[in-house]
Scaffold this motif. Structure first.
Motif, short mmCIF file in Angstrom:
data_model
loop_
_atom_site.label_atom_id
_atom_site.label_comp_id
_atom_site.label_asym_id
_atom_site.label_seq_id
_atom_site.Cartn_x
_atom_site.Cartn_y
_atom_site.Cartn_z
N ARG A 66 0.35 -0.87 0.06
CA ARG A 66 -0.27 0.11 0.03
C ARG A 66 0.75 0.73 0.10
N SER A 67 2.18 1.19 0.24
CA SER A 67 3.33 2.72 0.03
C SER A 67 3.12 3.01 -1.69
N ASN A 68 2.74 1.99 -2.95
CA ASN A 68 2.83 2.14 -4.15
C ASN A 68 1.67 2.89 -4.17
N LEU A 69 1.83 4.07 -4.37
CA LEU A 69 0.94 5.36 -5.20
C LEU A 69 -0.44 5.24 -5.90
N ALA A 70 0.49 3.91 -6.68
CA ALA A 70 -1.01 4.25 -7.80
C ALA A 70 -2.12 2.85 -6.70
N ARG A 92 4.28 -0.66 -16.00
CA ARG A 92 5.06 -0.40 -16.96
C ARG A 92 5.93 0.77 -17.14
N LYS A 93 7.02 0.72 -16.05
CA LYS A 93 7.47 1.83 -16.55
C LYS A 93 8.82 1.97 -16.67
N GLY A 94 8.87 3.64 -17.84
CA GLY A 94 9.87 3.92 -18.51
C GLY A 94 10.66 5.07 -17.76
N PRO A 96 12.62 6.68 -14.32
CA PRO A 96 13.06 6.19 -13.30
C PRO A 96 12.97 6.06 -12.22
N VAL A 97 13.24 5.58 -11.03
CA VAL A 97 12.76 5.80 -9.69
C VAL A 97 13.53 6.72 -9.06
N ALA A 98 12.87 6.74 -8.28
CA ALA A 98 13.30 8.40 -6.82
C ALA A 98 14.24 8.88 -7.72
N GLY A 99 13.63 9.34 -9.16
CA GLY A 99 14.71 9.86 -10.04
C GLY A 99 14.49 11.61 -10.45
N GLY A 100 13.25 12.12 -9.22
CA GLY A 100 13.43 13.81 -9.55
C GLY A 100 11.71 13.71 -10.67
N MET A 101 11.72 12.53 -11.00
CA MET A 101 10.74 13.29 -12.57
C MET A 101 9.39 13.14 -11.79
N ALA A 102 8.90 12.09 -10.65
CA ALA A 102 7.39 11.90 -10.75
C ALA A 102 6.30 11.11 -10.86
N GLY A 103 7.72 9.94 -10.84
CA GLY A 103 7.27 8.62 -11.70
C GLY A 103 5.84 8.00 -10.67
N GLY A 104 6.07 7.38 -8.63
CA GLY A 104 5.41 7.49 -8.17
C GLY A 104 4.02 8.47 -8.35
N SER A 105 3.56 9.81 -9.27
CA SER A 105 2.65 10.40 -9.11
C SER A 105 1.73 10.47 -10.34
N ALA A 106 2.69 10.36 -11.42
CA ALA A 106 2.67 9.53 -12.27
C ALA A 106 1.55 8.45 -12.39
N ASP A 107 2.55 7.43 -12.04
CA ASP A 107 1.46 6.25 -12.29
C ASP A 107 0.16 6.62 -11.49
N ALA A 108 0.40 7.53 -9.67
CA ALA A 108 -0.83 7.79 -9.48
C ALA A 108 -2.57 8.56 -9.91
N SER A 137 1.55 15.89 -4.13
CA SER A 137 1.97 17.51 -4.97
C SER A 137 1.60 17.26 -5.83
N ASP A 138 1.80 16.89 -6.77
CA ASP A 138 3.10 16.03 -8.46
C ASP A 138 1.90 15.47 -9.09
N VAL A 139 0.60 14.83 -8.73
CA VAL A 139 -0.15 14.18 -9.21
C VAL A 139 -1.19 15.35 -9.69
N SER A 178 16.32 10.35 -1.69
CA SER A 178 14.55 10.78 -1.55
C SER A 178 14.65 12.29 -0.91
N THR A 179 13.11 12.44 -1.55
CA THR A 179 12.11 13.69 -1.98
C THR A 179 12.39 15.15 -0.44
N PRO A 180 12.16 13.55 0.74
CA PRO A 180 11.76 14.53 1.86
C PRO A 180 13.35 14.95 2.42
#
Ligand code: ATP
Length: 315
Positions: A66-70, A92-94, A96-108, A137-139, A178-180
């Protein structure tokens, strides 16, 4: 409907101005978001219970609980629609993870749109964005796409008109940041410097460069207040930025909280030159060439089922 697939882009911050910490713990931000052609693809289909699988960037690293934002997005929308959250989510992730490109927010953002389509919720996009802001915030920007100024904690959006297509190279690093932790380092560096924290505001030169489609002016106007903090935590990124600049990039900066570095190039051919030079420099794990702006989350024809979609992760 048997499944719904949503394509969602990564973002780079053309400007990230970080102000004071607010009473709610978030920093006051002005963020000029720009959606680029690196995508995650999120597919949802009915299942006995909520499960998730991941393929591509971050496979084996991205959480399957459940920590997955999606997953949290599915649960949030199900709750609002009075629906059981029983879907299988395949990422299907293109991006980068924890890369400052909002991948988790994108999936959400993608999971909200995909489930709303699957469940025929007919939730207005504006409402989906408001729900998204509850998750991060980025979602909302991942849903909107294009180029936009975000204020508040980055979630209040105003689209910025721009002309033409900008060409980018992204240098991906080993491991994430880590963003924080990066925000914490930013606060620490500011405390040590003892200077007053600036009130964040959009740079006029940047907005003018976008409106004019002027890549050279855009490259000169880009800025990221988190960059000193990201460089403090990961000093080797200086070499990456230098290598891209030496190869002719019009602008170079750490993307969001890093460690991905973003380079603006004059055109597609120049972007390829910068990418080759970065790879040869040995200062990054790999590179991706992309362009922006691109649109936000959108439903696409469902791809064929892939073999590694069959091992569910979340109970
Ligand atoms: P941002 O630019 O919004 O600060 P980021 O691009 O730096 O984010 P993400 O790729 O969103 O970072 O991942 C940050 C962390 O979030 C990861 O380390 C991972 O543990 C967790 N995470 C949760 N859900 C996801 C997801 N769907 N995809 C990727 N990471 C996720």
């Amino acid at each position: 409907m048997t499944s719904v697939t949503v394509l969602v882009p990564a973002k780079v911050n053309l400007q990230l101005a970080v102000g004071a910490v607010r009473p709610d713990g978030y920093h006051e931000l002005v963020s000029v978001f720009h959606a680029v052609s690196l995508f995650d693809e999120v597919t949802v289909r009915p299942a006995d219970r909520l499960t998730v699988t991941v393929e591509g960037e971050g496979e084996g690293v991205v959480p399957l609980d459940r920590s997955n934002l999606a997953v949290r997005a599915v649960e949030l929308l199900a709750d609002r629609l009075g629906q059981r959250p029983d879907v299988h989510v395949h990422l299907r992730k293109g991006i980068p993870v924890a890369g400052g490109m909002a991948g988790g927010s994108a999936d959400a953002a993608a999971a909200l749109l995909a489930c709303d389509t699957l469940w025929r919720g007919a939730t207005p996009r504006e409402m989906l964005r408001r729900l998204g802001a509850e998750l991060g915030s980025d979602v909302p920007f991942s849903d909107l796409g294009g180029t936009a100024i975000g204020t508040g904690r980055g979630e209040r959006l105003a689209a910025v008109p721009s002309v033409g297509r900008f060409h980018w190279v992204f240098a991906l690093a080993d491991g994430g940041l880590s963003t924080p932790a990066v925000y914490g380092e930013c606060d620490r560096l500011r405390e040590v410097a003892g200077e007053p924290v600036p009130v964040p505001a959009p740079r006029e030169e940047l907005v003018a460069a976008l409106r004019a489609g002027d890549a050279a002016a855009l490259g000169a106007a880009m800025s990221n207040d988190l960059q000193p903090a990201a460089l403090s935590l990961r000093p080797a990124l200086r070499d990456t930025l230098d290598a891209g600049r030496a190869a002719g990039a019009l602008g170079a900066l750490v993307s969001g909280s890093g460690p991905t570095c973003a380079f603006l190039a004059a055109d597609e051919a120049a972007a390829k030159t910068v990418a080759v030079a970065l790879e040869e420099s040995g200062t990054c794990r790999t590179t991706r060439v992309a362009y922006g702006p691109v649109g936000g989350a959108k439903v696409v024809p469902t791809p064929r089922l892939r073999t590694n979609e069959s091992t569910p992760g979340v109970g």
